[in-house]
Design a protein around this motif. Structure first.
Motif, PDB file in Angstrom:
ATOM      1  N   GLU A 167     -53.780 -52.172  88.467  1.00 10.79           N
ATOM      2  CA  GLU A 167     -54.841 -52.330  87.478  1.00 10.79           C
ATOM      3  C   GLU A 167     -54.304 -52.211  86.053  1.00 10.79           C
ATOM      4  O   GLU A 167     -54.697 -52.957  85.161  1.00 10.79           O
ATOM      5  CB  GLU A 167     -55.953 -51.301  87.723  1.00 10.79           C
ATOM      6  N   ARG A 168     -53.359 -51.248  85.863  1.00 15.05           N
ATOM      7  CA  ARG A 168     -52.757 -51.078  84.530  1.00 15.05           C
ATOM      8  C   ARG A 168     -52.003 -52.346  84.135  1.00 15.05           C
ATOM      9  O   ARG A 168     -52.128 -52.835  83.023  1.00 15.05           O
ATOM     10  CB  ARG A 168     -51.805 -49.874  84.524  1.00 15.05           C
ATOM     11  N   LYS A 200     -52.587 -55.337  85.126  1.00  6.25           N
ATOM     12  CA  LYS A 200     -53.568 -56.390  84.840  1.00  6.25           C
ATOM     13  C   LYS A 200     -54.103 -56.247  83.406  1.00  6.25           C
ATOM     14  O   LYS A 200     -54.231 -57.226  82.678  1.00  6.25           O
ATOM     15  CB  LYS A 200     -54.724 -56.261  85.852  1.00  6.25           C
ATOM     16  N   GLN A 201     -54.400 -54.970  83.029  1.00  7.23           N
ATOM     17  CA  GLN A 201     -54.918 -54.717  81.675  1.00  7.23           C
ATOM     18  C   GLN A 201     -53.896 -55.133  80.627  1.00  7.23           C
ATOM     19  O   GLN A 201     -54.243 -55.761  79.627  1.00  7.23           O
ATOM     20  CB  GLN A 201     -55.247 -53.227  81.511  1.00  7.23           C
ATOM     21  N   ARG A 208     -51.541 -57.373  80.945  1.00  6.89           N
ATOM     22  CA  ARG A 208     -51.462 -58.848  80.921  1.00  6.89           C
ATOM     23  C   ARG A 208     -52.633 -59.441  80.168  1.00  6.89           C
ATOM     24  O   ARG A 208     -52.489 -60.366  79.387  1.00  6.89           O
ATOM     25  CB  ARG A 208     -51.478 -59.378  82.362  1.00  6.89           C
ATOM     26  N   GLU A 209     -53.833 -58.872  80.413  1.00  8.04           N
ATOM     27  CA  GLU A 209     -55.036 -59.415  79.771  1.00  8.04           C
ATOM     28  C   GLU A 209     -55.018 -59.196  78.265  1.00  8.04           C
ATOM     29  O   GLU A 209     -55.555 -59.992  77.496  1.00  8.04           O
ATOM     30  CB  GLU A 209     -56.292 -58.790  80.395  1.00  8.04           C
ATOM     31  N   SER A 210     -54.407 -58.059  77.825  1.00  4.12           N
ATOM     32  CA  SER A 210     -54.405 -57.773  76.378  1.00  4.12           C
ATOM     33  C   SER A 210     -53.332 -58.583  75.641  1.00  4.12           C
ATOM     34  O   SER A 210     -53.314 -58.641  74.433  1.00  4.12           O
ATOM     35  CB  SER A 210     -54.198 -56.267  76.128  1.00  4.12           C
ATOM     36  N   ASP A 211     -52.418 -59.208  76.398  1.00  7.43           N
ATOM     37  CA  ASP A 211     -51.350 -60.016  75.761  1.00  7.43           C
ATOM     38  C   ASP A 211     -51.893 -61.313  75.189  1.00  7.43           C
ATOM     39  O   ASP A 211     -52.755 -61.916  75.755  1.00  7.43           O
ATOM     40  CB  ASP A 211     -50.250 -60.344  76.795  1.00  7.43           C
ATOM     41  N   ASP A 258     -59.276 -58.466  96.559  1.00  2.00           N
ATOM     42  CA  ASP A 258     -59.757 -57.996  95.261  1.00  2.00           C
ATOM     43  C   ASP A 258     -61.002 -57.141  95.507  1.00  2.00           C
ATOM     44  O   ASP A 258     -61.621 -57.209  96.576  1.00  2.00           O
ATOM     45  CB  ASP A 258     -60.025 -59.170  94.310  1.00  2.00           C
TER      46      ASP A 258
END
Ligand code: ATP
Length: 307
Positions: free
Chosen positions: A298-299, A301-302, A304-307, A222
């Motif tokens: 990274e996209r 991850k974003q 997934r995080e916004s879900d 990371d």
């Protein structure tokens, strides 16, 4: 016969593991009483290091004569500079470091340190001046302090702590319940690849060799771990002749020269800036691909995080 085959296989396995790990090799060979492939030649002298300049001159090498790995490799690592070797998997990058450390001998050409052929000097004196940070460090079933101090057994507690701090692993250790006395290894705390690599860097900082070989782990790290490892490497490689088997952009960007290995020859060489200018170059396409992969991750991850 079967009974005999099993232990031999096992020794072969251990032997290969050690080759990959590249650490504690002499001690392990003593334990196993396995004969080393490369021997000191009669009358071998001690390597005398002034600046630690490395030179590969028309180096040819094959593990198996039917399959040449290196076909005439020439490059220098000037004293105190950093050269990074990149290239596709299996190109022979780690082989270069194994030849420098003299696990094997070149079949043609020569490798010299300050003008002395590595085949003419004792292995002991050669390995004393080279610090090796391998892909995967072997840790002893002992305390973390013991594992770091292994770089220089006479080092004081303060020196061990300072090396850990310089290798960016000090904070991690201080937060362990037992701190520097925490047990690590198979029967203790299991460290991640990035943590183990920083323990290896701390060891090397204590050993303080004039020459450094760094074999980076292929595994993705990371961003934070990568930055910490890079900071640790900056400390350890400063003013040391450094050969990096590189898999990460961060190490390569700052190298004085980059060697791109492919099909046994040097396909491209130059600084990061120079090589990136060649749009159709192997190096430029390698990093563009890697950058795209990182951006895609990274996209994801974003999302997934916004879900
Ligand atoms: P990677 O990026 O995947 O680590 P590399 O460029 O470092 O690869 P090397 O480890 O130098 O590659 O290996 C070069 C080639 O030599 C590979 O095809 C590998 O399978 C082969 N090889 C490595 N070690 C041995 C060995 N001990 N015996 C036989 N072949 C070997």
């Amino acid at each position: 016969l079967i009974q005999l085959a099993i232990p031999l296989n096992f020794i072969g396995f251990v032997y290969r593991e050690i080759r990959q790990g590249l650490t504690d090799i002499e001690q392990m060979f003593d334990l196993l009483e396995v004969e080393q492939e490369v021997q000191d030649k009669p009358g071998a002298v001690e390597l005398a290091v002034a600046d630690g300049a490395i030179s590969f001159k028309d180096v040819h090498f094959a593990y198996d004569p039917a399959r040449p790995i290196l076909k005439g490799i020439s490059f220098e690592v000037p004293a105190g500079k950093t050269v990074a070797v990149v290239g596709p998997s299996g190109a022979g990058k780690s082989t270069l470091s194994r030849l420098l450390y003299r696990f094997y001998d070149v079949q043609e050409g020569a490798i010299t340190i300050d003008g002395q052929d590595v085949r003419d000097v004792t292995q002991k004196s050669l390995r004393k001046v080279i610090g090796m940070v391998p892909q995967d460090t072997v840790l002893f079933n002992d305390t973390i302090a013991y594992n770091i101090r292994y770089g220089r057994p006479g080092a004081s507690d303060e020196e061990v702590t300072a090396a850990a701090e310089a290798a960016q692993i000090g904070t991690f250790i201080r937060h362990l319940p037992d701190g520097f006395k925490a047990m690590v290894g198979e029967r203790g705390l299991k460290l991640s690849g990035g943590e183990k690599q920083r323990v290896a860097i701390a060891r090397t900082i204590l050993k303080s060799p004039p020459i450094l070989i760094l074999d980076e782990a292929t595994s993705a790290l990371d961003t934070r771990t990568e930055q910490e490892i890079q900071a640790a490497l900056d400390v350890v490689s400063k003013n040391r002749t450094t050969l990096v088997i590189a898999h990460r952009l961060s190490t390569v960007i700052s190298a004085d020269e980059i060697i791109v290995l492919k099909d046994g020859v040097i396909a491209e060489r130059g600084t990061h800036g120079e090589l990136m200018q060649r749009d159709d170059g192997l190096y430029a396409s390698m990093w563009n691909r890697q950058r795209e992969a990182v951006q895609a991750e990274e996209r994801l991850k974003q999302v997934r995080e916004s879900d």
